[in-house]
Design a protein around this motif. Structure first.
Motif, short mmCIF file in Angstrom:
data_model
loop_
_atom_site.label_atom_id
_atom_site.label_comp_id
_atom_site.label_asym_id
_atom_site.label_seq_id
_atom_site.Cartn_x
_atom_site.Cartn_y
_atom_site.Cartn_z
N LYS A 64 1.73 -5.22 -0.77
CA LYS A 64 2.95 -6.04 -0.75
C LYS A 64 2.63 -7.51 -0.48
N ALA A 65 3.42 -8.36 -1.13
CA ALA A 65 3.31 -9.80 -0.94
C ALA A 65 4.34 -10.26 0.09
N LEU A 66 4.26 -11.51 0.45
CA LEU A 66 5.15 -12.10 1.44
C LEU A 66 6.63 -11.85 1.10
N SER A 67 6.99 -12.06 -0.14
CA SER A 67 8.40 -11.89 -0.54
C SER A 67 8.85 -10.43 -0.43
N ASP A 68 7.93 -9.50 -0.62
CA ASP A 68 8.27 -8.08 -0.53
C ASP A 68 8.66 -7.65 0.88
N ILE A 69 8.15 -8.37 1.87
CA ILE A 69 8.42 -8.00 3.26
C ILE A 69 9.37 -8.98 3.95
N GLY A 70 9.83 -9.99 3.21
CA GLY A 70 10.69 -11.01 3.81
C GLY A 70 9.95 -11.86 4.82
N GLY A 71 8.64 -12.05 4.59
CA GLY A 71 7.79 -12.76 5.53
C GLY A 71 7.99 -14.26 5.58
N GLU A 72 7.44 -14.84 6.62
CA GLU A 72 7.57 -16.28 6.88
C GLU A 72 6.20 -16.93 6.87
N ILE A 73 6.19 -18.26 6.85
CA ILE A 73 4.93 -19.03 6.87
C ILE A 73 5.01 -20.11 7.93
N LEU A 74 3.92 -20.20 8.71
CA LEU A 74 3.67 -21.34 9.60
C LEU A 74 2.42 -22.02 9.07
#
Length: 152
Positions: A64-74
């Motif tokens: 899974k990519a960031l968008s698939d998990i609703g992830g965030e970036i710092l």
């Protein structure tokens, strides 16, 4: 341009005791900018970061990519990623971009990651003495360099 991606459960950046950026699950990105980097490097690297499939699916596989998990970036600017340590014991940072150039590419990276993710990007403060806290998930740490795009 170099990026160190750390898959995290949470991360934050403090400057003088004040939180400047904070995320939950996602990526802590340490970004180093070299003197000959350009907007094309940002475009390539931002797309790689957004699409990097290192988050676990239902079977525990990194699919899974960031968008698939609703992830965030710092994202944190870190010129020390260009330390040269071949001679002596004091690193040289001659390859790191000067602040005048690095700031604009760092800001462009933030804008591009925001555009691609559709979410605000948490940040540190360019050039500040930052204190970064994180809970590395895995640990999963990926190192990317835009020089590698030329080999494919």
């Amino acid at each position: 341009m170099r990026a160190v991606l750390q898959r995290v459960l949470q991360a934050d950046c403090k400057v003088d005791g004040t939180i400047t950026g904070k995320i939950g699950k996602g990526f802590l990105v340490l970004l180093g900018i070299e003197h000959d980097d350009a907007v094309q490097d940002v475009d390539w690297l931002a797309a790689k970061i957004i699409n990097m499939r290192v988050f676990s699916d239902d079977d525990g596989l990194m699919n899974k990519a960031l968008s698939d998990i609703g992830g965030e970036i710092l994202i944190i600017s870190q010129f020390t990623l260009y330390a040269q340590t071949k001679k002596g014991n004091r690193p040289s940072f001659i390859r790191a971009a000067k602040p005048e150039k690095a700031v604009s590419l760092y800001e462009y990276m933030i804008a591009e990651l925001t555009r691609l993710s559709g979410k605000p990007i948490a940040t540190g403060i360019f050039g500040a003495d930052m204190k970064i806290s994180l809970i590395n998930d895995g640990p999963v740490t990926i190192i990317m360099d835009t020089k590698d795009k030329e080999n494919h």
